[in-house]
Design a protein around this motif. Structure first.
Motif, PDB file in Angstrom:
ATOM      1  N   TYR A  26       0.841  -1.202   0.000  1.00 38.30           N
ATOM      2  CA  TYR A  26       0.000   0.000   0.000  1.00 38.30           C
ATOM      3  C   TYR A  26       0.879   1.256   0.000  1.00 38.30           C
ATOM      4  CZ  TYR A  26      -2.982   3.661   1.845  1.00 38.30           C
ATOM      5  OH  TYR A  26      -3.636   4.847   2.041  1.00 38.30           O
ATOM      6  N   LEU A  27       1.867   1.284   0.862  1.00 35.99           N
ATOM      7  CA  LEU A  27       2.743   2.447   0.945  1.00 35.99           C
ATOM      8  C   LEU A  27       3.554   2.645  -0.331  1.00 35.99           C
ATOM      9  CD1 LEU A  27       3.946   2.137   4.631  1.00 35.99           C
ATOM     10  CD2 LEU A  27       2.344   3.810   3.699  1.00 35.99           C
ATOM     11  N   LYS A  28       3.973   1.564  -0.950  1.00 39.04           N
ATOM     12  CA  LYS A  28       4.681   1.682  -2.230  1.00 39.04           C
ATOM     13  C   LYS A  28       3.777   2.285  -3.300  1.00 39.04           C
ATOM     14  CE  LYS A  28       8.168  -1.942  -1.832  1.00 39.04           C
ATOM     15  NZ  LYS A  28       8.636  -3.236  -2.355  1.00 39.04           N
ATOM     16  N   ASN A  29       2.516   1.862  -3.304  1.00 45.00           N
ATOM     17  CA  ASN A  29       1.565   2.416  -4.272  1.00 45.00           C
ATOM     18  C   ASN A  29       1.348   3.903  -4.036  1.00 45.00           C
ATOM     19  OD1 ASN A  29       1.138   0.038  -5.679  1.00 45.00           O
ATOM     20  ND2 ASN A  29      -0.591  -0.576  -4.416  1.00 45.00           N
ATOM     21  N   ILE A  30       1.199   4.274  -2.783  1.00 49.14           N
ATOM     22  CA  ILE A  30       1.022   5.688  -2.452  1.00 49.14           C
ATOM     23  C   ILE A  30       2.256   6.476  -2.889  1.00 49.14           C
ATOM     24  CG2 ILE A  30       0.844   7.341  -0.539  1.00 49.14           C
ATOM     25  CD1 ILE A  30      -1.748   5.894  -1.033  1.00 49.14           C
ATOM     26  N   PHE A  31       3.411   5.939  -2.595  1.00 48.12           N
ATOM     27  CA  PHE A  31       4.659   6.592  -2.982  1.00 48.12           C
ATOM     28  C   PHE A  31       4.719   6.776  -4.505  1.00 48.12           C
ATOM     29  CE2 PHE A  31       9.097   6.402  -4.277  1.00 48.12           C
ATOM     30  CZ  PHE A  31       9.627   7.443  -3.540  1.00 48.12           C
ATOM     31  N   ASP A  32       4.379   5.748  -5.248  1.00 45.69           N
ATOM     32  CA  ASP A  32       4.393   5.833  -6.714  1.00 45.69           C
ATOM     33  C   ASP A  32       3.416   6.890  -7.224  1.00 45.69           C
ATOM     34  OD1 ASP A  32       6.331   3.875  -6.871  1.00 45.69           O
ATOM     35  OD2 ASP A  32       4.918   2.254  -7.348  1.00 45.69           O
ATOM     36  N   GLU A  33       2.227   6.921  -6.653  1.00 54.65           N
ATOM     37  CA  GLU A  33       1.237   7.922  -7.062  1.00 54.65           C
ATOM     38  C   GLU A  33       1.737   9.334  -6.779  1.00 54.65           C
ATOM     39  OE1 GLU A  33      -2.597   7.200  -5.314  1.00 54.65           O
ATOM     40  OE2 GLU A  33      -2.602   5.110  -5.959  1.00 54.65           O
ATOM     41  N   LEU A  38       4.118  14.557  -8.470  1.00 55.21           N
ATOM     42  CA  LEU A  38       5.210  15.527  -8.366  1.00 55.21           C
ATOM     43  C   LEU A  38       5.926  15.716  -9.695  1.00 55.21           C
ATOM     44  CD1 LEU A  38       6.689  14.638  -4.883  1.00 55.21           C
ATOM     45  CD2 LEU A  38       5.546  16.750  -5.518  1.00 55.21           C
ATOM     46  N   LYS A  39       6.133  14.641 -10.421  1.00 52.82           N
ATOM     47  CA  LYS A  39       6.774  14.756 -11.731  1.00 52.82           C
ATOM     48  C   LYS A  39       5.921  15.586 -12.680  1.00 52.82           C
ATOM     49  CE  LYS A  39       9.669  10.652 -11.630  1.00 52.82           C
ATOM     50  NZ  LYS A  39       9.957   9.335 -12.204  1.00 52.82           N
ATOM     51  N   HIS A  40       4.620  15.367 -12.620  1.00 51.39           N
ATOM     52  CA  HIS A  40       3.715  16.156 -13.461  1.00 51.39           C
ATOM     53  C   HIS A  40       3.785  17.634 -13.079  1.00 51.39           C
ATOM     54  CE1 HIS A  40       0.257  17.241 -15.827  1.00 51.39           C
ATOM     55  NE2 HIS A  40      -0.263  17.794 -14.753  1.00 51.39           N
ATOM     56  N   THR A  41       3.759  17.897 -11.786  1.00 53.48           N
ATOM     57  CA  THR A  41       3.839  19.274 -11.307  1.00 53.48           C
ATOM     58  C   THR A  41       5.141  19.927 -11.756  1.00 53.48           C
ATOM     59  OG1 THR A  41       2.505  18.725  -9.362  1.00 53.48           O
ATOM     60  CG2 THR A  41       3.829  20.728  -9.240  1.00 53.48           C
ATOM     61  N   ILE A  42       6.221  19.198 -11.687  1.00 53.83           N
ATOM     62  CA  ILE A  42       7.517  19.730 -12.120  1.00 53.83           C
ATOM     63  C   ILE A  42       7.497  20.059 -13.610  1.00 53.83           C
ATOM     64  CG2 ILE A  42       9.941  19.084 -12.517  1.00 53.83           C
ATOM     65  CD1 ILE A  42       9.761  17.606  -9.777  1.00 53.83           C
ATOM     66  N   ARG A  43       6.898  19.175 -14.418  1.00 50.78           N
ATOM     67  CA  ARG A  43       6.803  19.442 -15.860  1.00 50.78           C
ATOM     68  C   ARG A  43       6.000  20.711 -16.132  1.00 50.78           C
ATOM     69  NH1 ARG A  43       6.335  13.825 -16.301  1.00 50.78           N
ATOM     70  NH2 ARG A  43       4.080  13.953 -16.353  1.00 50.78           N
TER      71      ARG A  43
END
Length: 76
Positions: A26-33, A38-43
């Motif tokens: 669950y935590l890995k999924n949250i981290f990935d999301e 964040l990557k989208h926001t940076i773009r």
């Protein structure tokens, strides 16, 4: 009786292990999301920065041209 207690302890430990594994997934999924967000926001922010850089360059050229025009008017 001893064997039964041992089996119960092993079952509880397996339950704990399974619970921890599920929580980890669950935590890995949250981290990935969150990473994707964040990557989208940076773009998006990089695009905005580029827009303002370009806009700034345009404005600098316009100011330079206006200054030239003002100097010409002074000397004519």
């Amino acid at each position: 009786m001893h064997l039964y207690e041992r089996s119960m302890i092993e079952n509880k430990e397996l339950e704990k292990l399974t619970k921890l594994q599920n929580e980890n997934k669950y935590l890995k999924n949250i981290f990935d999301e969150e990473t994707k967000k964040l990557k989208h926001t940076i773009r998006v922010l990089n695009k905005e920065i580029e827009f303002y850089k370009d806009n700034s360059d345009i404005l600098k050229r316009e100011i330079k041209d206006l200054k030239k025009t003002q100097r010409r008017k002074l000397f004519t």
